[in-house]
Design a protein around this motif. Structure first.
Motif, PDB file in Angstrom:
ATOM      1  N   VAL A 132       1.073  -1.237   0.135  1.00 41.45           N
ATOM      2  CA  VAL A 132       0.039   0.072   0.292  1.00 41.45           C
ATOM      3  C   VAL A 132       0.912   1.542  -0.561  1.00 41.45           C
ATOM      4  O   VAL A 132       0.468   2.142  -0.655  1.00 41.45           O
ATOM      5  N   ARG A 133       1.342   0.985   1.132  1.00 34.62           N
ATOM      6  CA  ARG A 133       3.224   2.389   0.945  1.00 34.62           C
ATOM      7  C   ARG A 133       4.071   1.786   0.182  1.00 34.62           C
ATOM      8  O   ARG A 133       5.145   1.265   1.675  1.00 34.62           O
ATOM      9  N   ALA A 134       4.838   2.579  -0.914  1.00 34.77           N
ATOM     10  CA  ALA A 134       6.169   1.627  -1.631  1.00 34.77           C
ATOM     11  C   ALA A 134       6.852   2.715  -0.715  1.00 34.77           C
ATOM     12  O   ALA A 134       8.250   1.689  -0.453  1.00 34.77           O
ATOM     13  N   LYS A 135       6.758   3.341  -1.605  1.00 35.28           N
ATOM     14  CA  LYS A 135       8.169   4.828  -0.270  1.00 35.28           C
ATOM     15  C   LYS A 135       8.347   4.603   0.835  1.00 35.28           C
ATOM     16  O   LYS A 135       9.856   4.340   1.393  1.00 35.28           O
ATOM     17  N   VAL A 136       7.587   4.107   1.888  1.00 31.08           N
ATOM     18  CA  VAL A 136       7.440   4.233   2.843  1.00 31.08           C
ATOM     19  C   VAL A 136       8.076   2.248   3.104  1.00 31.08           C
ATOM     20  O   VAL A 136       9.780   2.327   4.032  1.00 31.08           O
ATOM     21  N   LEU A 137       8.327   1.258   2.784  1.00 29.13           N
ATOM     22  CA  LEU A 137       8.796   0.285   2.994  1.00 29.13           C
ATOM     23  C   LEU A 137       9.554  -0.283   2.423  1.00 29.13           C
ATOM     24  O   LEU A 137      11.107  -0.200   2.747  1.00 29.13           O
ATOM     25  N   ALA A 138      10.088   1.059   1.468  1.00 34.40           N
ATOM     26  CA  ALA A 138      11.782   1.165   0.135  1.00 34.40           C
ATOM     27  C   ALA A 138      12.733   1.622   1.970  1.00 34.40           C
ATOM     28  O   ALA A 138      13.871   0.719   1.933  1.00 34.40           O
ATOM     29  N   GLU A 139      12.006   3.129   2.429  1.00 36.01           N
ATOM     30  CA  GLU A 139      12.884   3.266   3.266  1.00 36.01           C
ATOM     31  C   GLU A 139      13.167   2.396   4.622  1.00 36.01           C
ATOM     32  O   GLU A 139      14.586   2.106   5.065  1.00 36.01           O
ATOM     33  N   PHE A 140      12.433   2.027   4.666  1.00 34.22           N
ATOM     34  CA  PHE A 140      12.267   1.011   6.083  1.00 34.22           C
ATOM     35  C   PHE A 140      13.122  -0.327   5.633  1.00 34.22           C
ATOM     36  O   PHE A 140      14.878  -0.659   6.616  1.00 34.22           O
ATOM     37  N   TRP A 141      12.855  -1.091   4.412  1.00 33.57           N
ATOM     38  CA  TRP A 141      14.130  -2.208   3.793  1.00 33.57           C
ATOM     39  C   TRP A 141      15.243  -1.986   3.332  1.00 33.57           C
ATOM     40  O   TRP A 141      16.622  -2.225   3.945  1.00 33.57           O
ATOM     41  N   LYS A 142      16.383  -0.549   3.030  1.00 36.46           N
ATOM     42  CA  LYS A 142      17.136   0.767   2.773  1.00 36.46           C
ATOM     43  C   LYS A 142      18.147   0.565   4.356  1.00 36.46           C
ATOM     44  O   LYS A 142      18.835   0.036   4.301  1.00 36.46           O
ATOM     45  N   LEU A 143      17.115   0.652   5.830  1.00 35.40           N
ATOM     46  CA  LEU A 143      17.208   0.438   6.841  1.00 35.40           C
ATOM     47  C   LEU A 143      18.246  -0.915   7.102  1.00 35.40           C
ATOM     48  O   LEU A 143      19.661  -1.467   7.308  1.00 35.40           O
ATOM     49  N   ALA A 144      17.040  -1.427   6.398  1.00 35.38           N
ATOM     50  CA  ALA A 144      17.481  -2.643   7.453  1.00 35.38           C
ATOM     51  C   ALA A 144      18.078  -3.732   6.613  1.00 35.38           C
ATOM     52  O   ALA A 144      19.323  -4.538   6.701  1.00 35.38           O
ATOM     53  N   LEU A 145      18.986  -3.430   6.112  1.00 44.10           N
ATOM     54  CA  LEU A 145      19.647  -4.545   4.383  1.00 44.10           C
ATOM     55  C   LEU A 145      20.943  -3.541   4.278  1.00 44.10           C
ATOM     56  O   LEU A 145      21.962  -4.221   3.864  1.00 44.10           O
ATOM     57  N   GLY A 146      21.223  -2.196   4.482  1.00 44.59           N
ATOM     58  CA  GLY A 146      21.618  -1.429   3.582  1.00 44.59           C
ATOM     59  C   GLY A 146      21.892  -1.712   2.340  1.00 44.59           C
ATOM     60  O   GLY A 146      22.880  -0.447   1.835  1.00 44.59           O
ATOM     61  N   TYR A 147      20.356  -1.633   1.417  1.00 44.71           N
ATOM     62  CA  TYR A 147      20.348  -1.278   0.641  1.00 44.71           C
ATOM     63  C   TYR A 147      20.460   0.147  -0.141  1.00 44.71           C
ATOM     64  O   TYR A 147      20.033   1.184   1.003  1.00 44.71           O
ATOM     65  N   GLU A 148      20.353   0.761  -1.632  1.00 50.17           N
ATOM     66  CA  GLU A 148      19.732   2.025  -2.677  1.00 50.17           C
ATOM     67  C   GLU A 148      19.533   2.440  -3.010  1.00 50.17           C
ATOM     68  O   GLU A 148      19.046   0.285  -3.236  1.00 50.17           O
ATOM     69  N   ASP A 149      18.569   2.878  -3.049  1.00 50.13           N
ATOM     70  CA  ASP A 149      17.724   2.948  -4.501  1.00 50.13           C
ATOM     71  C   ASP A 149      18.525   2.852  -5.358  1.00 50.13           C
ATOM     72  O   ASP A 149      19.441   3.095  -5.933  1.00 50.13           O
ATOM     73  N   GLU A 150      17.390   2.064  -6.611  1.00 50.54           N
ATOM     74  CA  GLU A 150      18.225   2.075  -7.879  1.00 50.54           C
ATOM     75  C   GLU A 150      18.449   2.613  -9.039  1.00 50.54           C
ATOM     76  O   GLU A 150      17.344   2.732  -9.197  1.00 50.54           O
ATOM     77  N   PRO A 151      19.046   3.248  -9.719  1.00 50.07           N
ATOM     78  CA  PRO A 151      18.892   4.466 -10.102  1.00 50.07           C
ATOM     79  C   PRO A 151      18.206   4.226 -11.561  1.00 50.07           C
ATOM     80  O   PRO A 151      17.845   2.134 -11.785  1.00 50.07           O
ATOM     81  N   PRO A 152      17.193   4.949 -12.776  1.00 50.49           N
ATOM     82  CA  PRO A 152      16.632   4.815 -13.453  1.00 50.49           C
ATOM     83  C   PRO A 152      17.248   3.647 -14.938  1.00 50.49           C
ATOM     84  O   PRO A 152      18.238   3.786 -14.827  1.00 50.49           O
ATOM     85  N   PRO A 153      16.802   2.316 -15.172  1.00 46.60           N
ATOM     86  CA  PRO A 153      17.315   2.442 -16.533  1.00 46.60           C
ATOM     87  C   PRO A 153      18.017   3.006 -17.730  1.00 46.60           C
ATOM     88  O   PRO A 153      17.175   4.591 -17.825  1.00 46.60           O
ATOM     89  N   ALA A 154      18.805   3.854 -18.726  1.00 48.30           N
ATOM     90  CA  ALA A 154      18.986   4.232 -19.248  1.00 48.30           C
ATOM     91  C   ALA A 154      18.557   4.195 -20.398  1.00 48.30           C
ATOM     92  O   ALA A 154      17.250   2.861 -20.526  1.00 48.30           O
ATOM     93  N   PRO A 155      17.973   5.071 -21.350  1.00 46.41           N
ATOM     94  CA  PRO A 155      18.354   6.882 -20.763  1.00 46.41           C
ATOM     95  C   PRO A 155      17.662   7.779 -20.560  1.00 46.41           C
ATOM     96  O   PRO A 155      17.973   8.364 -20.003  1.00 46.41           O
TER      97      PRO A 155
END
Length: 137
Positions: free
Chosen positions: A12-35
Protein backbone atom coordinates in the motif's frame (compact mmCIF):
# COMPACT_ATOMS: atom_id res chain seq x y z
CA UNK A 1 24.40 -16.47 -18.44
CA UNK A 2 23.18 -16.77 -14.85
CA UNK A 3 19.67 -15.67 -14.05
CA UNK A 4 18.97 -12.97 -11.48
CA UNK A 5 16.25 -13.07 -8.84
CA UNK A 6 14.19 -10.00 -7.93
CA UNK A 7 11.78 -10.00 -4.99
CA UNK A 8 8.68 -7.93 -5.76
CA UNK A 9 6.24 -6.87 -3.05
CA UNK A 10 2.73 -5.59 -3.68
CA UNK A 11 2.04 -3.03 -0.97
CA UNK A 12 0.00 0.00 0.00
CA UNK A 13 2.94 2.36 0.73
CA UNK A 14 5.91 1.65 -1.53
CA UNK A 15 8.12 4.55 -0.44
CA UNK A 16 7.60 3.82 3.29
CA UNK A 17 8.52 0.16 2.83
CA UNK A 18 11.50 1.01 0.65
CA UNK A 19 12.91 3.35 3.31
CA UNK A 20 12.40 0.68 5.98
CA UNK A 21 14.14 -2.04 3.96
CA UNK A 22 17.01 0.26 2.96
CA UNK A 23 17.70 0.69 6.68
CA UNK A 24 17.17 -3.01 7.46
CA UNK A 25 19.46 -4.35 4.72
CA UNK A 26 21.80 -1.50 3.85
CA UNK A 27 20.33 -1.35 0.35
CA UNK A 28 20.19 1.75 -1.83
CA UNK A 29 17.83 3.16 -4.45
CA UNK A 30 18.41 1.60 -7.84
CA UNK A 31 18.87 4.24 -10.55
CA UNK A 32 16.47 4.12 -13.50
CA UNK A 33 17.60 2.19 -16.57
CA UNK A 34 19.40 4.12 -19.28
CA UNK A 35 18.58 6.41 -20.99
CA UNK A 36 16.05 7.63 -18.40
CA UNK A 37 17.00 10.31 -15.87
CA UNK A 38 14.26 9.42 -13.35
CA UNK A 39 12.00 6.49 -12.47
CA UNK A 40 8.99 8.68 -13.30
CA UNK A 41 10.34 9.19 -16.82
CA UNK A 42 10.91 5.43 -17.15
CA UNK A 43 7.36 4.61 -15.95
CA UNK A 44 5.90 7.22 -18.34
CA UNK A 45 7.62 5.42 -21.23
CA UNK A 46 5.13 2.55 -20.83
CA UNK A 47 2.28 4.84 -21.89
CA UNK A 48 -1.07 5.16 -20.12
CA UNK A 49 -1.39 2.33 -17.64
CA UNK A 50 -5.01 2.69 -16.52
CA UNK A 51 -4.83 0.02 -13.81
CA UNK A 52 -1.54 1.28 -12.42
CA UNK A 53 -2.01 4.52 -10.52
CA UNK A 54 0.35 3.52 -7.73
CA UNK A 55 3.89 4.42 -6.89
CA UNK A 56 6.88 2.12 -6.79
CA UNK A 57 10.40 1.83 -5.44
CA UNK A 58 13.39 -0.19 -6.64
CA UNK A 59 16.28 -1.11 -4.34
CA UNK A 60 19.60 -2.83 -4.92
CA UNK A 61 22.33 -4.33 -2.81
CA UNK A 62 25.32 -1.98 -3.20
CA UNK A 63 27.66 -5.00 -3.18
CA UNK A 64 25.71 -6.57 -6.05
CA UNK A 65 25.25 -9.85 -4.16
CA UNK A 66 21.68 -9.71 -2.84
CA UNK A 67 18.50 -9.71 -4.89
CA UNK A 68 16.88 -6.52 -6.12
CA UNK A 69 13.78 -5.54 -4.11
CA UNK A 70 10.82 -3.96 -5.88
CA UNK A 71 7.85 -2.40 -4.05
CA UNK A 72 4.75 -1.76 -6.16
CA UNK A 73 1.69 0.02 -4.81
CA UNK A 74 -1.63 -1.74 -5.23
CA UNK A 75 -5.06 -0.52 -4.09
CA UNK A 76 -6.01 -3.55 -2.02
CA UNK A 77 -4.57 -4.08 1.48
CA UNK A 78 -2.82 -7.24 2.57
CA UNK A 79 -5.32 -9.85 3.76
CA UNK A 80 -3.25 -12.94 4.60
CA UNK A 81 0.17 -13.99 5.81
CA UNK A 82 2.94 -13.96 3.23
CA UNK A 83 4.29 -17.34 2.21
CA UNK A 84 7.74 -15.87 1.69
CA UNK A 85 9.64 -13.78 4.22
CA UNK A 86 13.03 -12.17 4.52
CA UNK A 87 15.61 -13.24 7.10
CA UNK A 88 17.87 -10.35 8.09
CA UNK A 89 21.18 -11.99 9.03
CA UNK A 90 23.43 -9.80 11.19
CA UNK A 91 26.37 -12.23 11.30
CA UNK A 92 27.67 -14.65 13.89
CA UNK A 93 29.87 -13.26 16.63
CA UNK A 94 30.61 -13.77 20.32
CA UNK A 95 28.06 -11.09 21.19
CA UNK A 96 25.57 -12.00 18.48
CA UNK A 97 22.48 -11.56 20.70
CA UNK A 98 23.54 -7.97 21.44
CA UNK A 99 23.94 -7.37 17.68
CA UNK A 100 20.52 -8.88 17.00
CA UNK A 101 18.97 -6.78 19.78
CA UNK A 102 20.58 -3.59 18.44
CA UNK A 103 19.25 -4.26 14.92
CA UNK A 104 15.77 -4.96 16.33
CA UNK A 105 15.83 -1.67 18.25
CA UNK A 106 16.90 0.20 15.10
CA UNK A 107 14.07 -1.36 13.07
CA UNK A 108 11.47 -0.71 15.78
CA UNK A 109 12.46 2.97 15.74
CA UNK A 110 11.94 2.92 11.94
CA UNK A 111 8.37 1.59 12.19
CA UNK A 112 8.86 -2.16 12.60
CA UNK A 113 7.38 -4.11 15.49
CA UNK A 114 8.41 -7.20 17.41
CA UNK A 115 6.07 -10.17 16.94
CA UNK A 116 7.97 -12.80 18.95
CA UNK A 117 11.37 -13.14 20.60
CA UNK A 118 13.26 -16.42 20.78
CA UNK A 119 15.91 -15.37 23.32
CA UNK A 120 19.43 -16.03 22.14
CA UNK A 121 18.37 -17.18 18.67
CA UNK A 122 16.12 -14.85 16.62
CA UNK A 123 13.35 -12.25 16.67
CA UNK A 124 10.27 -12.33 14.47
CA UNK A 125 9.30 -8.83 13.39
CA UNK A 126 6.81 -7.09 11.11
CA UNK A 127 7.63 -4.20 8.77
CA UNK A 128 5.39 -1.09 8.60
CA UNK A 129 2.82 -2.97 6.47
CA UNK A 130 2.74 -6.08 8.66
CA UNK A 131 4.98 -8.32 6.53
CA UNK A 132 6.77 -10.66 8.90
CA UNK A 133 10.53 -11.25 8.79
CA UNK A 134 13.24 -12.56 11.12
CA UNK A 135 16.35 -10.96 12.56
CA UNK A 136 18.96 -13.60 13.37
CA UNK A 137 22.70 -14.22 13.45
Amino acid sequence: MALRVDLTFDCVRAKVLAEFWKLALGYEDEPPPAPFATREEWVASFGDLEDDGGDGAWLRDPSGVGPRLVFLEVPEPKVAKNRLHIDVRVGRSAGQWAVISAKVAQLVSAGGRVVATFEGHHVVMADPEGNEFCVAA
